[in-house]
Design an enzyme around this catalytic site. Sequence first.
Site, PDB file in Angstrom:
ATOM      1  N   ASN A 299       0.829  -1.203   0.000  1.00 40.34           N
ATOM      2  CA  ASN A 299       0.000   0.000   0.000  1.00 40.34           C
ATOM      3  C   ASN A 299       0.866   1.256   0.000  1.00 40.34           C
ATOM      4  O   ASN A 299       0.539   2.256  -0.637  1.00 40.34           O
ATOM      5  CB  ASN A 299      -0.916   0.004   1.228  1.00 40.34           C
ATOM      6  N   GLU A 300       1.980   1.183   0.721  1.00 37.09           N
ATOM      7  CA  GLU A 300       2.843   2.356   0.873  1.00 37.09           C
ATOM      8  C   GLU A 300       3.667   2.655  -0.376  1.00 37.09           C
ATOM      9  O   GLU A 300       3.761   3.795  -0.809  1.00 37.09           O
ATOM     10  CB  GLU A 300       3.783   2.153   2.071  1.00 37.09           C
ATOM     11  N   SER A 301       4.288   1.620  -0.953  1.00 37.36           N
ATOM     12  CA  SER A 301       5.282   1.891  -2.001  1.00 37.36           C
ATOM     13  C   SER A 301       5.157   1.043  -3.250  1.00 37.36           C
ATOM     14  O   SER A 301       5.947   1.196  -4.178  1.00 37.36           O
ATOM     15  CB  SER A 301       6.681   1.669  -1.421  1.00 37.36           C
ATOM     16  N   GLN A 318       7.968   3.761   3.300  1.00 31.90           N
ATOM     17  CA  GLN A 318       7.525   5.158   3.224  1.00 31.90           C
ATOM     18  C   GLN A 318       7.543   5.894   4.564  1.00 31.90           C
ATOM     19  O   GLN A 318       6.541   6.463   5.013  1.00 31.90           O
ATOM     20  CB  GLN A 318       6.130   5.229   2.616  1.00 31.90           C
TER      21      GLN A 318
END
Length: 448
Positions: A299-301, A318
Site C-alpha cells: 500500500n505504501e510503495s 515510506q
Amino acid sequence: MSLLACKNTQTGQKEKSVYDLPQIKDSGELVVLTLYSSTSYFIYRGQEMGYQYELSEQFARSLGLKLRVEVAKNIPELVHKLKKGEGDMIAYNLPVTKKMKDSLTYCGLEVITHQVVVQQNKSKSELLTDVTQLIGKDVYVKPGKYYDRLVNLDKELGGGIKIHKVESDSVSVEDLITQVAEGKIQYTVCDDDLAKLNATYYPNINIKLSVSFDQRASWAVRQECTQLAKAANEWYKNNITSPDYTASTKRYFELLKTTVHSPILSLKHGKISLYDNFFKKYSKEIDWDWRLLASLAYNESNFDPKAVSWAGAKGLMQLMPVTARAMGLSSGEEENPELSVKAAVKYIASINKSFSMIADKKERRNFILAAYNAGLGHIYDAMALADKYGKNKLVWYNNVEHFILLKSNEEYFTDPVCKNGYFRGRETFNFVRDINSRYQVYKKKIKH
C-alpha cells in the site's frame, strides 16, 4: 508579544516604538497566523505541512529566523489576532478588499483566485465549457460564497440552475469534490487552488470552467510594520521562480498524491514480493503475520524501495524523514529495503505502546495502521470525537474511522477536543480497509 513597546526618553517622556522587522529579528522568530486547511497548514504524520506553511518558512529562513505558526478559527479571527499583536504576519490567501486595506498592509505572496465548476472529465459533447450550460444542471454547494455566487449567476442567466445547498456539517467542500470524482453527484463549485490540489488526488476531474471574476488575495501585516512588508515584497519578487518556491507549488498542486499500484509479483508461486524474507524476519518482533506487513508495504510503495511520496516519505515502508531519523536511519538508508522494514517495525512497536488502552490485539492493529498513515495526533483526535458523540473510541470500524473522515470538516477539526486541526481523513479511512482486505487475499493464497 506586545504590539507597541514603550521606552523612556532622555526628557523623561515616553514614546511609542513599533514592533517591526528589527524587533522581530531580535526575538529570533517570525510568528505567522494562518488557518487549518489542505492548502495552507496541517499536520501530516507528525510533521507540519501546507503550501502557505512552506512558503512562510522559506520567507522566515531568508531573514535568518525560526518560524512559529499560530492558527486562528476563521478570517475575522486572523485579522483580530494580527491587530492585537499575537502574530507578525498573516500567511493565508487573505482576500484583498478596500475595508481590509484601511487597516492592514497587503504584502508578500499575491495570488489571483476564482471559483470553478468541478466535474468529471467526459467527452467534449458532455463536458460543460460555458456557464450557460449549467442551466438545468444539479449543482451541489456549501453555504457561503459558493452558494451566493451560484445564486447570482442563476439570476444573470435568467434562472434554471438547480442549486442544492448542502448544509450538513458532516459534508465539506472537499467531500463534494470527492463525490464528483466518484460519480455520486455531477457538479460542485470551489476555489481554483482547492480544485487544483484535489485534482492531484482525483485525476478524473475537470476544473477548467470558471464561474466568477478573479479575486486578488495576499499575505498581510499591520500597517505600521513597513519594514516587514518591504522585506516580504522583496522576498516574493526575488523568489517566485526559485527552486524551493517552485518545488512547493509542484508538491501541492501538481504531483499526484496516490501511488499507482501494479499487479502483485507472483502469488501463484507463493511469493508476494522480492522482500518477503524481510517481512518474515522482522514481523516476529511485533507479533504480526508477515503477510499483513507485506500488505502495508504494498500500500505504501508498491514494493518500490526507491519510492518518494509527494510529502517526502521514502523507501519501501515510506517513512517520513523525521520518523526515519528517530528510528535510527541515516539519510539515504531509507532506500535499503531491509533497513526500511526494520525501522518500520520499530516504529510500529512504538505506536503499539501508544494504544495500550486497546486490549484486543487485532483491534489495536487497526489503530496502528491508521496512525502509521496519519500520525498519532489525528487518531487521538478521532478517538476523542468518537467518545464525545457516543461511539466506542476503542473500536475502529464504524466508530473511530467515521470521525477520521470528519477531520476534514471545520465543524469537527475546530472542536475543542481536537488538538491537531485539519486532516484529510479519507486516505486513512481507505488505508486501513485496503490493507486489511488485501491481507485477507494474501492469507488465502500464500502459506504462512
